[in-house]
Design an enzyme around this catalytic site. Sequence first.
Site, PDB file in Angstrom:
ATOM      1  N   GLU A  49      77.188  46.653  41.700  1.00  9.82           N
ATOM      2  CA  GLU A  49      76.145  46.841  40.694  1.00  9.82           C
ATOM      3  C   GLU A  49      76.783  46.645  39.323  1.00  9.82           C
ATOM      4  OE1 GLU A  49      74.038  50.522  41.043  1.00  9.82           O
ATOM      5  OE2 GLU A  49      72.934  49.880  42.818  1.00  9.82           O
ATOM      6  N   ASP A  60      70.801  57.227  31.909  1.00  8.55           N
ATOM      7  CA  ASP A  60      72.248  57.327  32.041  1.00  8.55           C
ATOM      8  C   ASP A  60      72.806  58.499  31.253  1.00  8.55           C
ATOM      9  OD1 ASP A  60      72.703  55.020  33.685  1.00  8.55           O
ATOM     10  OD2 ASP A  60      72.121  53.816  31.957  1.00  8.55           O
TER      11      ASP A  60
END
Length: 271
Positions: A49, A60
């Site tokens: 990824e 995040d």
Amino acid sequence: MSRIQNTFAALAAQGRKGLIPFITAGDPDPSRTVELMHALAEGGADVIELGVPFSDPMADGPVIQRSSERALAKGVTLRRVLDDVRRFRERDRQTPVVLMGYANPIERMGEDAFAAAARDAGVDGVLVVDYPPEESHDFAAKMRAAGIDPIFLLAPTSTDDRIAAVGEVASGYVYYVSLKGVTGAANLDVSTIEGKIPAIKSRVPLPVGVGFGIRDAATARAVAEVADAVVIGSRLVQLLEQAAPENAAAELKEFVAGLRAAIDGAAKPAA
């Protein structure tokens, strides 16, 4: 079958679980991204990824936020990320690459242009954090038409309706967010994950990769006991943040190899 589908089929045939590491493209140094991708593959990654830097990465935690900020400050764009994938493909035609990011850079390029550019670069999957599955039928169709798997997130709070909506549009695998909150959080509860996976698989006939809260070989192995794949990001980004540039690739490869060994020790089949 796609490269991702082939990878998971091979893992299943071998009775093994997948390892999906994440790094942010362009961090810590844009000139080293391809080298780091190869280090991940050589360490035992089944799928890579690759994060597309974005100025407001809402899902995040601080570690990956900082990595996005560093990459953006060095001029990394979506087109640069695609170029990194293209250069990675010069040596590695086997390891699937999934771009993970947010809608804005794709929409600025245009979905059709992005699908074509990603296909030509050798991208295998795309996970757009802020594209809800219920509103992503057109986007998913464009990706599949380009040979790219649209990948979606599910979480502990996902309702049966949301799981079913993901089942209508997803391919490749599903990324199950094991914790509430942002990436890099702690307090992983494997029993909760184990209880959720059958509900997902009853509606989404795809492998389930589990991420968030995985920090080391022990947590990776525990998750591999119940899931099809282990996704790890914040810990790797933190390692790169702290490593000397000349040692980064070697340290990353060594850490990933330790995860690989731990995951390969997990014998229990996924639910």
